[in-house]
Motif scaffolding. Structure first.
Motif, PDB file in Angstrom:
ATOM      1  N   ILE A  23      -2.591 -21.873 -10.060  1.00  0.00           N
ATOM      2  CA  ILE A  23      -3.383 -23.306  -9.783  1.00  0.00           C
ATOM      3  C   ILE A  23      -4.338 -23.730 -11.595  1.00  0.00           C
ATOM      4  O   ILE A  23      -5.716 -24.303 -11.079  1.00  0.00           O
ATOM      5  N   GLY A  24      -4.185 -23.328 -12.211  1.00  0.00           N
ATOM      6  CA  GLY A  24      -4.961 -24.175 -13.165  1.00  0.00           C
ATOM      7  C   GLY A  24      -3.932 -24.958 -14.319  1.00  0.00           C
ATOM      8  O   GLY A  24      -3.928 -25.616 -14.997  1.00  0.00           O
ATOM      9  N   ASN A  25      -2.857 -25.774 -13.305  1.00  0.00           N
ATOM     10  CA  ASN A  25      -2.379 -26.833 -13.778  1.00  0.00           C
ATOM     11  C   ASN A  25      -1.236 -26.284 -14.960  1.00  0.00           C
ATOM     12  O   ASN A  25      -0.587 -27.639 -14.806  1.00  0.00           O
ATOM     13  N   GLN A  26      -0.832 -25.287 -15.135  1.00  0.00           N
ATOM     14  CA  GLN A  26       0.391 -24.986 -15.737  1.00  0.00           C
ATOM     15  C   GLN A  26       1.436 -24.972 -14.787  1.00  0.00           C
ATOM     16  O   GLN A  26       2.670 -25.577 -15.556  1.00  0.00           O
ATOM     17  N   TRP A  27       1.490 -25.515 -13.678  1.00  0.00           N
ATOM     18  CA  TRP A  27       2.893 -25.071 -12.852  1.00  0.00           C
ATOM     19  C   TRP A  27       2.740 -26.901 -12.062  1.00  0.00           C
ATOM     20  O   TRP A  27       3.227 -26.306 -11.692  1.00  0.00           O
ATOM     21  N   GLY A  28       2.078 -27.443 -12.731  1.00  0.00           N
ATOM     22  CA  GLY A  28       1.951 -28.794 -11.898  1.00  0.00           C
ATOM     23  C   GLY A  28       1.151 -29.105 -11.528  1.00  0.00           C
ATOM     24  O   GLY A  28      -0.029 -27.857 -10.837  1.00  0.00           O
ATOM     25  N   ASN A  29      -0.120 -30.564 -11.777  1.00  0.00           N
ATOM     26  CA  ASN A  29      -1.332 -30.501 -11.558  1.00  0.00           C
ATOM     27  C   ASN A  29      -1.538 -30.395 -10.427  1.00  0.00           C
ATOM     28  O   ASN A  29      -0.625 -30.358  -8.863  1.00  0.00           O
ATOM     29  N   ILE A  30      -2.842 -30.204 -10.280  1.00  0.00           N
ATOM     30  CA  ILE A  30      -2.855 -29.333  -8.778  1.00  0.00           C
ATOM     31  C   ILE A  30      -4.873 -30.041  -8.600  1.00  0.00           C
ATOM     32  O   ILE A  30      -5.436 -29.296  -9.818  1.00  0.00           O
ATOM     33  N   ASP A  31      -5.680 -30.676  -7.670  1.00  0.00           N
ATOM     34  CA  ASP A  31      -7.352 -31.348  -7.462  1.00  0.00           C
ATOM     35  C   ASP A  31      -7.987 -29.873  -7.314  1.00  0.00           C
ATOM     36  O   ASP A  31      -7.547 -29.029  -6.906  1.00  0.00           O
ATOM     37  N   ALA A  53      -7.349 -14.736 -16.071  1.00  0.00           N
ATOM     38  CA  ALA A  53      -6.964 -14.614 -17.453  1.00  0.00           C
ATOM     39  C   ALA A  53      -7.634 -15.596 -17.540  1.00  0.00           C
ATOM     40  O   ALA A  53      -8.046 -17.117 -17.137  1.00  0.00           O
ATOM     41  N   GLU A  54      -8.258 -15.518 -19.099  1.00  0.00           N
ATOM     42  CA  GLU A  54      -9.194 -16.476 -19.684  1.00  0.00           C
ATOM     43  C   GLU A  54      -8.246 -17.710 -20.333  1.00  0.00           C
ATOM     44  O   GLU A  54      -8.716 -18.386 -20.702  1.00  0.00           O
ATOM     45  N   GLY A  55      -7.007 -17.159 -20.252  1.00  0.00           N
ATOM     46  CA  GLY A  55      -6.106 -18.293 -20.779  1.00  0.00           C
ATOM     47  C   GLY A  55      -5.278 -19.042 -19.928  1.00  0.00           C
ATOM     48  O   GLY A  55      -4.965 -19.845 -20.573  1.00  0.00           O
ATOM     49  N   TYR A  56      -5.503 -18.629 -18.690  1.00  0.00           N
ATOM     50  CA  TYR A  56      -4.651 -19.457 -17.558  1.00  0.00           C
ATOM     51  C   TYR A  56      -5.402 -20.505 -17.513  1.00  0.00           C
ATOM     52  O   TYR A  56      -7.211 -21.404 -17.289  1.00  0.00           O
ATOM     53  N   GLY A  57      -4.606 -22.109 -17.353  1.00  0.00           N
ATOM     54  CA  GLY A  57      -4.761 -22.945 -16.593  1.00  0.00           C
ATOM     55  C   GLY A  57      -4.979 -24.346 -18.212  1.00  0.00           C
ATOM     56  O   GLY A  57      -5.050 -24.016 -19.312  1.00  0.00           O
ATOM     57  N   ILE A  58      -5.227 -25.874 -17.427  1.00  0.00           N
ATOM     58  CA  ILE A  58      -4.838 -26.904 -18.646  1.00  0.00           C
ATOM     59  C   ILE A  58      -5.688 -27.814 -18.068  1.00  0.00           C
ATOM     60  O   ILE A  58      -5.767 -27.832 -17.287  1.00  0.00           O
ATOM     61  N   PRO A  59      -7.604 -27.539 -19.135  1.00  0.00           N
ATOM     62  CA  PRO A  59      -7.715 -26.774 -20.869  1.00  0.00           C
ATOM     63  C   PRO A  59      -7.569 -24.678 -20.138  1.00  0.00           C
ATOM     64  O   PRO A  59      -8.312 -24.689 -18.535  1.00  0.00           O
ATOM     65  N   PRO A  60      -7.563 -24.421 -21.120  1.00  0.00           N
ATOM     66  CA  PRO A  60      -7.836 -23.247 -20.983  1.00  0.00           C
ATOM     67  C   PRO A  60      -9.391 -22.537 -20.294  1.00  0.00           C
ATOM     68  O   PRO A  60     -10.562 -23.740 -20.855  1.00  0.00           O
ATOM     69  N   GLY A  61      -8.628 -21.897 -19.284  1.00  0.00           N
ATOM     70  CA  GLY A  61     -10.543 -21.057 -18.839  1.00  0.00           C
ATOM     71  C   GLY A  61     -10.511 -21.610 -17.043  1.00  0.00           C
ATOM     72  O   GLY A  61     -11.232 -22.412 -16.767  1.00  0.00           O
ATOM     73  N   LEU A  62      -9.443 -22.643 -16.848  1.00  0.00           N
ATOM     74  CA  LEU A  62      -9.649 -23.858 -15.655  1.00  0.00           C
ATOM     75  C   LEU A  62      -9.619 -22.904 -14.145  1.00  0.00           C
ATOM     76  O   LEU A  62     -10.397 -23.109 -13.298  1.00  0.00           O
ATOM     77  N   SER A  63      -8.101 -22.103 -14.856  1.00  0.00           N
ATOM     78  CA  SER A  63      -8.264 -20.544 -13.267  1.00  0.00           C
ATOM     79  C   SER A  63      -9.554 -20.324 -12.927  1.00  0.00           C
ATOM     80  O   SER A  63      -9.877 -20.463 -11.919  1.00  0.00           O
ATOM     81  N   ALA A 275       1.263  -7.078  -4.433  1.00  0.00           N
ATOM     82  CA  ALA A 275       1.320  -8.128  -5.157  1.00  0.00           C
ATOM     83  C   ALA A 275       0.213  -9.200  -5.553  1.00  0.00           C
ATOM     84  O   ALA A 275      -0.725  -9.572  -4.791  1.00  0.00           O
ATOM     85  N   ILE A 276       0.817 -10.091  -6.224  1.00  0.00           N
ATOM     86  CA  ILE A 276      -0.753 -11.018  -6.504  1.00  0.00           C
ATOM     87  C   ILE A 276       0.461 -12.322  -6.788  1.00  0.00           C
ATOM     88  O   ILE A 276       0.395 -13.559  -7.794  1.00  0.00           O
ATOM     89  N   PRO A 277       0.743 -13.049  -5.714  1.00  0.00           N
ATOM     90  CA  PRO A 277       1.701 -13.779  -6.015  1.00  0.00           C
ATOM     91  C   PRO A 277       0.912 -15.089  -6.268  1.00  0.00           C
ATOM     92  O   PRO A 277      -0.717 -15.244  -5.338  1.00  0.00           O
ATOM     93  N   GLY A 278       1.155 -16.587  -6.790  1.00  0.00           N
ATOM     94  CA  GLY A 278       0.493 -17.718  -6.645  1.00  0.00           C
ATOM     95  C   GLY A 278       0.807 -18.810  -5.234  1.00  0.00           C
ATOM     96  O   GLY A 278       1.429 -17.823  -5.015  1.00  0.00           O
ATOM     97  N   ALA A 279      -0.178 -19.071  -5.668  1.00  0.00           N
ATOM     98  CA  ALA A 279       0.337 -20.234  -4.504  1.00  0.00           C
ATOM     99  C   ALA A 279      -0.892 -21.605  -4.953  1.00  0.00           C
ATOM    100  O   ALA A 279      -1.262 -21.996  -5.971  1.00  0.00           O
ATOM    101  N   LYS A 280       0.170 -22.757  -4.591  1.00  0.00           N
ATOM    102  CA  LYS A 280      -0.756 -24.130  -5.151  1.00  0.00           C
ATOM    103  C   LYS A 280      -1.025 -24.629  -3.347  1.00  0.00           C
ATOM    104  O   LYS A 280      -1.657 -25.672  -4.005  1.00  0.00           O
ATOM    105  N   SER A 281      -0.833 -24.420  -2.369  1.00  0.00           N
ATOM    106  CA  SER A 281      -1.594 -24.483  -0.850  1.00  0.00           C
ATOM    107  C   SER A 281      -2.013 -23.766  -0.646  1.00  0.00           C
ATOM    108  O   SER A 281      -1.809 -22.846  -0.162  1.00  0.00           O
ATOM    109  N   PRO A 282      -2.815 -23.931   0.917  1.00  0.00           N
ATOM    110  CA  PRO A 282      -3.650 -23.312   1.627  1.00  0.00           C
ATOM    111  C   PRO A 282      -2.590 -22.533   2.820  1.00  0.00           C
ATOM    112  O   PRO A 282      -2.397 -21.896   2.504  1.00  0.00           O
ATOM    113  N   GLU A 283      -1.153 -23.683   2.853  1.00  0.00           N
ATOM    114  CA  GLU A 283      -0.583 -22.963   3.209  1.00  0.00           C
ATOM    115  C   GLU A 283       0.180 -21.808   2.783  1.00  0.00           C
ATOM    116  O   GLU A 283       0.576 -20.809   3.545  1.00  0.00           O
ATOM    117  N   GLN A 284       0.610 -22.139   1.597  1.00  0.00           N
ATOM    118  CA  GLN A 284       1.247 -21.433   1.026  1.00  0.00           C
ATOM    119  C   GLN A 284       0.690 -19.827   0.943  1.00  0.00           C
ATOM    120  O   GLN A 284       1.377 -19.232   0.898  1.00  0.00           O
TER     121      GLN A 284
END
Length: 325
Positions: A23-31, A53-63, A275-284
């Motif tokens: 959700i930090g934009n490194q896997w594609g932009n998300i609002d 994590a502190e470094g997750y996101g563009i910019p860092p810390g966004l997650s 397990a800590i899978p990521g997600a980019k949408s509520p459905e996912q």
């Protein structure tokens, strides 16, 4: 959702958590709105552990920032795991971790971004660290001051884990583990089971490959997976993994069943990981959470091994209803 004891921490956590790298934009932009709705969807479907994590996101810390916003009002009902050791690394200007005070500095920045007075688990984010003494001293200080409740490390290396556990104070390990990467089963997971170390599984879907929706023609463009196409060896490994996933389609014909079965594989290990899978949408996020409703039997796990290697397993060997629910 199944809930389980989290090692020696005393926490009761959901078998499926949520990773927030995505959700930090490194896997594609998300609002912002979608990111917050995704976290809330995970919570509403029983997830009570969130990894960042502190470094997750563009910019860092966004997650961390987005996670802190989304957990407003429900902070007391969830567990937050964060990691320090990567701030500035991607930009080539990492903060030096050369004193316990710098460890504390980074941790306080995490607390600020997450809008919380405490972090339930803080992890060292240097998986190849040779001497973790600075982290151990810093983490102990943070724990004594009430800023963190437990600590551990994110690494795939057993020897690194042993060094971090030199004082028997490492309570949590985060490790890469999936049907496409079963190396942890041989040594490091048994070590955790023996020492009562809680285990978190990153990469349980192998960066999305175990969703079953990609082919050898797929070209990834996000900042994480696009690296697979830049070197011939990485491209060959990608194609080999996609071929293995194709074998799984005889057992899990739909993408949702594939995701559920792959997640259930890792949470069914005897060490009782989360397990800590990521997600980019509520459905996912909701689909991921379904996996936490039941476990696979030993026989079902063994048949998935055979299927991945295209041996004697058949679609009847692992009932889809048992694996995918």
């Amino acid at each position: 959702m199944l809930y389980r004891n989290f090692g020696r921490t005393g926490f009761k956590v959901s078998a499926i958590g949520m990773g927030t790298w995505n959700i930090g934009n490194q896997w594609g932009n998300i609002d912002d709105g979608t990111a917050l709705a995704t976290i809330r969807s995970a919570f509403e479907n029983g997830v009570n552990l969130f990894d960042t994590a502190e470094g997750y996101g563009i910019p860092p810390g966004l997650s961390e920032i987005r996670l802190g916003q989304a957990l407003t009002g429900i902070r007391q009902q969830v567990y937050i795991v964060s990691k320090i050791g990567s701030w500035g690394r991607r930009e080539g200007n990492p903060i030096p971790k050369d004193s316990p005070e710098n460890i504390r500095l980074c941790a306080h920045a995490c607390l600020y971004r997450l809008r919380t007075d405490w972090i339930d688990v803080m992890l060292c984010h240097e998986g190849s660290i040779e001497d973790p003494s600075i982290y151990l001293e810093g983490f102990e200080m943070l724990k004594e001051q009430g800023h963190i409740r437990a600590y551990g490390i994110s690494t795939n290396d057993l020897e690194v884990l042993k060094k971090f556990n030199v004082n028997n104070t490492c309570q949590v390990l985060e490790i890469d583990y999936s049907l496409l990467n079963r190396k942890p089963e041989s040594e490091i997971l048994p070590y955790c089971q023996e020492h009562g170390i809680a285990v978190m599984i990153r990469g349980p879907l192998a960066k999305g490959l175990l969703s079953g929706k990609y082919s050898t023609d797929t070209v990834f463009t996000d900042t994480i997976r696009s690296k697979w196409h830049k070197k011939e060896k990485a491209q060959q490994k990608l194609e080999k993994n996609i071929a293995k996933v194709e074998n799984l389609k005889t057992v899990f014909p739909s993408q949702q069943e594939m995701v559920t079965g792959a997640l259930r594989y890792v949470i069914s290990h005897p060490v009782q990981p989360v397990a800590i899978p990521g997600a980019k949408s509520p459905e996912q996020a909701a689909i991921n959470a379904i996996a936490g409703e039941k476990l696979l039997s030993v026989e079902e796990r063994e048949n998935l091994h055979k299927c991945m290697e295209n041996t004697s397993a058949s679609s009847d060997s692992v009932p889809v209803t048992a694996a995918a629910g």
